[in-house]
Design an enzyme around this catalytic site. Structure first.
Site, PDB file in Angstrom:
ATOM      1  N   ASP A   1      32.639  24.437  52.927  1.00  0.00           N
ATOM      2  CA  ASP A   1      33.894  23.804  52.522  1.00  0.00           C
ATOM      3  C   ASP A   1      34.803  24.922  52.039  1.00  0.00           C
ATOM      4  O   ASP A   1      34.482  25.608  51.057  1.00  0.00           O
ATOM      5  CB  ASP A   1      33.638  22.790  51.403  1.00  0.00           C
ATOM      6  CG  ASP A   1      34.895  22.066  50.937  1.00  0.00           C
ATOM      7  OD1 ASP A   1      36.007  22.507  51.284  1.00  0.00           O
ATOM      8  OD2 ASP A   1      34.776  21.064  50.202  1.00  0.00           O
TER       9      ASP A   1
ATOM     10  N   SER B   1      46.522  29.231  63.957  1.00  0.00           N
ATOM     11  CA  SER B   1      47.810  28.876  63.382  1.00  0.00           C
ATOM     12  C   SER B   1      48.327  27.627  64.086  1.00  0.00           C
ATOM     13  O   SER B   1      47.585  26.672  64.331  1.00  0.00           O
ATOM     14  CB  SER B   1      48.772  30.056  63.513  1.00  0.00           C
ATOM     15  OG  SER B   1      50.027  29.782  62.948  1.00  0.00           O
TER      16      SER B   1
ATOM     17  N   TYR C   1      53.228  21.367  56.148  1.00  0.00           N
ATOM     18  CA  TYR C   1      52.353  21.958  57.157  1.00  0.00           C
ATOM     19  C   TYR C   1      52.985  23.233  57.718  1.00  0.00           C
ATOM     20  O   TYR C   1      52.316  24.270  57.847  1.00  0.00           O
ATOM     21  CB  TYR C   1      52.093  20.953  58.272  1.00  0.00           C
ATOM     22  CG  TYR C   1      51.162  21.442  59.342  1.00  0.00           C
ATOM     23  CD1 TYR C   1      49.836  21.752  59.060  1.00  0.00           C
ATOM     24  CD2 TYR C   1      51.603  21.602  60.667  1.00  0.00           C
ATOM     25  CE1 TYR C   1      48.967  22.196  60.047  1.00  0.00           C
ATOM     26  CE2 TYR C   1      50.750  22.046  61.665  1.00  0.00           C
ATOM     27  CZ  TYR C   1      49.432  22.347  61.348  1.00  0.00           C
ATOM     28  OH  TYR C   1      48.577  22.795  62.331  1.00  0.00           O
TER      29      TYR C   1
ATOM     30  N   LYS D   1      51.489  27.117  57.522  1.00  0.00           N
ATOM     31  CA  LYS D   1      51.242  27.929  58.704  1.00  0.00           C
ATOM     32  C   LYS D   1      52.140  29.166  58.741  1.00  0.00           C
ATOM     33  O   LYS D   1      51.725  30.221  59.251  1.00  0.00           O
ATOM     34  CB  LYS D   1      51.420  27.086  59.969  1.00  0.00           C
ATOM     35  CG  LYS D   1      50.330  26.029  60.143  1.00  0.00           C
ATOM     36  CD  LYS D   1      48.933  26.639  60.196  1.00  0.00           C
ATOM     37  CE  LYS D   1      47.866  25.615  60.499  1.00  0.00           C
ATOM     38  NZ  LYS D   1      46.501  26.197  60.563  1.00  0.00           N
TER      39      LYS D   1
END
Length: 280
Positions: A54, A132, A146, A150
């Site tokens: 994890d 990516s 998001y 990235k």
């Protein structure tokens, strides 16, 4: 000597497809995931070691790396694939979800990378492939967080190349867009559906939804196609940093990288920004 790759996020999608791609090419594969009961048919093969990792749990990261080296003797390549997307109006997304977006997509990736670097340094060899997104090159409405995660991944990876290349360690970025054989988009939208959106945003959300649907209609790549590009990035021996993994994002990447700032902004606003709703 058979090479070994450690891949995060192998329970589904790109990670699972990439594990199968490396196995098919004769590699030892350390297929990691948060819940090993999701491993499916990755279990039971002699050259696949399925174990829990994890990215938000440093102890699990250290244990997985230790187990992998005990099992196969060494690790040649790291594929940082684990991640998720938040979809929704920024104003409505809870701070704890913002934190989680960066914990997984950025800080978790850094945790795994940091933990494996001593092994790579000792061997003066290693390859890191960070998965990516087109959303790390250009931006779209309703996925601002998001995109932010990235963009951070892209900047970190590019800078890291300057530190690690002299030590014989390569860093690569793979940039996929839409895929027909993963449920990434539906999971992202399900996350966003739990947030209450003020009515002011409703026309914007509806407009963006139509535009996203249009993007999905031109997507032709599968998870296996992306896995092929990840494999190429890991094995081509070049100093290339970025690899575009799906054809659907190529026009937007060209707009970002091959036109002026003014042209790029106009192109993206024309394509993705709703018309003004009005005001005082």
């Amino acid at each position: 000597m058979t090479k070994t790759v450690l891949i995060t996020g192998c329970s589904s999608g790109f990670g699972q497809a990439t594990a199968r791609r490396f196995v098919a090419s004769g590699w030892n594969v350390v297929a990691t995931m948060r819940n090993v009961t999701s491993a499916g048919d990755l279990n039971g093969q002699s050259n696949i070691f399925v174990t829990r990792l994890d990215v938000q749990d440093p102890a699990s990261v250290a244990k997985a790396i230790e187990q992998a080296i005990d099992r196969f003797g060494h690790i040649d390549t790291l594929i940082n694939n684990a991640g998720f997307g938040l979809h929704g109006v920024f104003e409505t997304i809870l701070p704890e979800k913002v934190q989680e977006q960066f914990d997984v997509n950025v800080f978790g990736m850094m945790t795994v990378t940091r933990a494996l670097l001593p092994h790579f340094r000792a061997r003066r060899a290693g390859t890191i492939v960070n998965v990516s997104s087109g959303a790390g090159v250009f931006t779209l409405p309703l996925i601002s967080l998001y995109c932010a995660s990235k963009f951070a991944l892209e900047g970190f990876s590019e800078a890291l190349t300057y530190e690690l290349a002299p030590l014989g360690i390569a860093v690569k970025l793979v940039e996929p867009g839409g895929s027909l054989s993963t449920n990434f988009g539906s999971r992202s939208r399900a996350e966003g559906a739990s947030f209450t959106v003020p009515s002011d945003y409703h026309p914007i959300v509806e407009d963006a939804g139509r535009r996203f649907q249009g993007l999905m209609e031109v997507a032709t790549a599968t998870a296996d196609d992306v896995a092929d590009v990840i494999y190429k990035a890991a094995t081509d021996g070049s100093d290339q940093l970025r690899y575009i993994a799906t054809k659907d994002i190529e026009p937007w990447v060209r707009a970002r990288r091959e036109t002026s700032e003014a042209e790029y902004i106009k192109t993206m606003r024309d394509a993705f920004m709703a018309k003004p709703i009005g005001g005082t």
